[in-house]
Design an enzyme around this catalytic site. Structure first.
Site, PDB file in Angstrom:
ATOM      1  N   ASP A 225      72.027  94.280 -26.472  1.00 33.90           N
ATOM      2  CA  ASP A 225      72.746  94.339 -27.750  1.00 33.90           C
ATOM      3  C   ASP A 225      73.986  93.447 -27.699  1.00 33.90           C
ATOM      4  O   ASP A 225      74.285  92.710 -28.650  1.00 33.90           O
ATOM      5  CB  ASP A 225      73.101  95.788 -28.130  1.00 33.90           C
ATOM      6  CG  ASP A 225      73.566  96.623 -26.945  1.00 33.90           C
ATOM      7  OD1 ASP A 225      73.472  96.162 -25.789  1.00 33.90           O
ATOM      8  OD2 ASP A 225      74.043  97.757 -27.175  1.00 33.90           O
ATOM      9  N   ASP A 249      61.717  87.436 -26.529  1.00 36.46           N
ATOM     10  CA  ASP A 249      61.089  87.059 -27.795  1.00 36.46           C
ATOM     11  C   ASP A 249      62.151  87.023 -28.893  1.00 36.46           C
ATOM     12  O   ASP A 249      62.302  86.048 -29.641  1.00 36.46           O
ATOM     13  CB  ASP A 249      60.020  88.126 -28.107  1.00 36.46           C
ATOM     14  CG  ASP A 249      59.114  87.727 -29.248  1.00 36.46           C
ATOM     15  OD1 ASP A 249      59.260  86.601 -29.766  1.00 36.46           O
ATOM     16  OD2 ASP A 249      58.268  88.549 -29.643  1.00 36.46           O
TER      17      ASP A 249
END
Ligand code: NAD
Length: 362
Positions: A225, A249
């Site tokens: 995050d 990804d």
């Protein structure tokens, strides 16, 4: 000169248009005697499903195993969305990565100075960004078992996937990332979520262990995050990032936007001994067949192929140099068009790169 066999898998949507431009360069290099490439074409994705009922025909796998490298365009499109999951075009792509055991996905996010104003972020934030995202590609949550959707006793449905990594899977991707960092700025940031996910706690432990063999590389760790935030706050702090399949990804798509257009970014998927090269973008069905797709990501994927698989670093430099010169000339496909530049289509962009490449030999 050793002959190198390259399997081209154009795929769907804009795939055939952009791969044709890459092929033009490879054919020219062979015709001029600068290299010796033997090109084969194969089926994958929706195109393969339409012809064979299988998005990854066995023939394609056999030819990929025999080739020195594989260049893929893109797969997928709305036409195939109603198909069952197992025969969707995207299964062809995941399938070839799996059967060739392509565990190491390199996704550079380098800002070309000529395109710095094409980014949605401020010039002073993105200018000088040069990041290599190393994404684990053949394991993690996209492949882990058990997986599925089941109906529970109370009639409610339950969907589940498994995030799994073994020591050896982490070791080999970490080693690749450290080796790359040694060739760059010797800074490696490992991205995980070790505070809440046990599998990435193991990830962190193993990366630290592998790092003991690379004392020159400055290793840091970041939760995913925070990494997502830091990438757009101060991207220049990163050199090499190594992370899991799903985190990689997402973060590499985010990093792509630092550079202005997804149409500029190449990638390499490496295994031992196989390798596959492809632009990071998809099949862009919204512009397919209109002759406006940006072929530069695919052409830059050819440069990565020359560097990582074909041991032709000089050609890699020349191809990257040719792309730079074309950008200097102000030629732009619509996705990177800016005021004061000249709009060209896919074929004209490919021709301009070829002309610049040819000049580099004169
Ligand atoms: P996409 O990358 O195909 O397109 C996203 C946007 O970027 C579109 O507006 C498109 O026009 C633009 N774009 C992409 N490549 C471009 C290029 N070379 N030049 C100019 N503009 C370009 O992503 P999407 O729309 O989410 O997906 C479309 C299809 O592609 C889906 O079926 C998806 O599953 C598939 N897909 C395939 C791959 C792959 O083959 N590696 C990757 C991602 C998505």
């Amino acid at each position: 000169m050793t002959r190198k066999t390259i399997l081209l898998l154009p795929g769907d949507g804009i795939g055939p248009e952009i791969v044709a431009e890459a092929r033009k360069l490879l054919d020219w290099l062979t015709a001029q005697g600068h290299a010796s490439f033997y090109m084969e074409e194969g089926l994958i994705g929706g195109a393969a499903y339409d012809q064979t009922g299988n998005p990854l025909p066995e023939e394609t796998v056999i030819r990929a195993r025999q080739a020195d490298a594989v260049l893929l365009g893109a797969v997928g499109g709305p036409k195939w969305e109603p198909l069952p999951y197992e025969v969707r075009p995207e299964r062809g792509l995941l399938g070839i990565r799996k059967v060739l055991d392509l565990y190491c996905n390199l996704r550079p996010a380098k800002v070309f100075p000529q395109l710095v104003d094409a980014s949605t972020l401020k010039r002073e934030v993105v200018d000088g960004t040069d990041i290599m995202v190393v994404r684990e590609l053949s394991s993690g949550i996209y492949f882990g078992n058990p997986r599925g959707v089941e109906t529970m006793d109370n009639g409610e449905k339950r969907g589940f996937n498994t995030l799994v990594y073994t020591t050896s899977e982490i070791e080999r991707i970490a080693k690749s990332a450290f080796q790359l960092a040694m060739l760059r700025q010797k800074k490696l940031c490992s991205v995980d979520k070790a505070n809440v996910l046990e599998s990435t706690e193991l990830w962190r432990e193993v990366v630290i262990e592998v790092g003991k063999s690379f004392p020159e590389v400055a290793l840091s760790h970041m939760y995913v995050d925070n990494a997502a935030m830091q990438l757009i706050r101060n991207p220049r702090q990163f050199d090499v990032i190594v992370t899991t399949n799903m985190f990689g990804d997402i973060l590499s798509d985010e990093a792509s936007m630092l550079t202005g257009s997804i149409g500029m970014l190449p990638s390499a998927s490496l295994g031992e001994p196989f390798a596959l090269y492809e632009p990071i973008h998809g099949s862009a069905p919204d512009i397919a067949g209109r002759g406006v797709a940006n072929p530069l990501a695919t052409i830059l994927s050819v440069a990565m192929m020359c560097r990582h698989s074909l041991r032709l670093p000089d050609l890699a430099d020349r191809i990257e140099g040719a792309v730079n010169r074309v950008l200097d000339q102000g030629l732009r496909t619509p996705d990177i068009l800016q005021p004061g530049t000249q709009q060209v289509g896919t074929v004209a962009m490919g021709d301009a790169v070829l002309a610049a490449l040819s000049e580099s030999f004169s």
